[in-house]
Enzyme design. Sequence first.
Site, short mmCIF file in Angstrom:
data_model
loop_
_atom_site.label_atom_id
_atom_site.label_comp_id
_atom_site.label_asym_id
_atom_site.label_seq_id
_atom_site.Cartn_x
_atom_site.Cartn_y
_atom_site.Cartn_z
N TYR A 1 -1.95 0.00 10.38
CA TYR A 1 -2.06 -0.41 8.68
C TYR A 1 -0.74 -0.16 8.04
O TYR A 1 0.02 -0.89 7.16
CB TYR A 1 -3.06 -0.16 8.31
CG TYR A 1 -3.52 -0.47 6.68
CD1 TYR A 1 -3.89 -1.69 6.40
CD2 TYR A 1 -3.28 0.53 5.64
CE1 TYR A 1 -4.02 -2.26 5.19
CE2 TYR A 1 -3.33 0.16 4.14
CZ TYR A 1 -3.70 -1.21 4.13
OH TYR A 1 -3.91 -1.49 2.65
N SER B 1 0.85 -1.12 -0.24
CA SER B 1 -0.05 -0.03 -0.07
C SER B 1 0.92 1.16 -0.04
O SER B 1 2.13 1.34 0.55
CB SER B 1 -0.98 -0.06 1.23
OG SER B 1 -1.56 1.33 1.33
#
Length: 267
Positions: free
Chosen positions: A142, A129
């Site tokens: 995250y 990501s």
Amino acid sequence: MSKVVLITGGSSGIGKSVGEYLTDNGFKVYGTSRNPEKYGKSKFPILELDVKNTQTIQQTVSYIISVEGRLDVLINNAGAGITGPIEEIPEAEIKANFDTNFFGPINVIKECLPQMRNQHSGLIINITSIAGYMGLPYRGIYSASKGALELLTEAFRMELKDFNIHMTNIAPGDFATNIAAGRYHAPLLENSPYKKPYGDTLNLMNEHVDSGSDPLMMAKAVLKVIQTDKPKIHYKVGEFMQKFSVILKSILPDKVYEKLLMNHYKL
């Protein structure tokens, strides 16, 4: 001979788009899901696999190799979102997120490597990501799990160079998928000192996902990487400003970049 591809988390979102696109382009694709029975007919088989359960990993990889006799591409796509003030996220949820986003991919890679080494060929694509390049407020866990996978790939590549096995990262920005519905949200507590900034940031994050790019963009990027003889270490896929944010982080003073992030999230 069609290349055999294994995609973890292939039943929806980016994984499904990648699987369908590769199938349309002549690849033999196997996707996975923790609960494949929940999904209807697919262009490619969806097998049961939970990246947090090594037994299911072993069974699924062994099955594919027994049927196809080879495994050419692994796409580590299965992942989980998590939001909240780091102070208020339960430790169990933090560990669960790392089990899915970091330890899970490691275990799938370990299971696939012996076959790829026997073939003296293979490609492993880790879907990370753009959030993994920076510590984002209320997405810190995250960011950390995806950032850890980015660094792991750098080390793994050097260890695998003698076996003609390539590994790379593809870091997506915001895409229109159902990830927001599946992520763990630390609850908005009435007496929390983070209630307003976390609530505002949560709304902003959900808006970004809802207005995200078409996952087909990721599918095309994956195909291009598979067709590349010597993949780069890092790829970034998304809107211009999302990719440019990574460049800005590398050239701006730390506090200036931090201020930009805080302005973006209205903190």
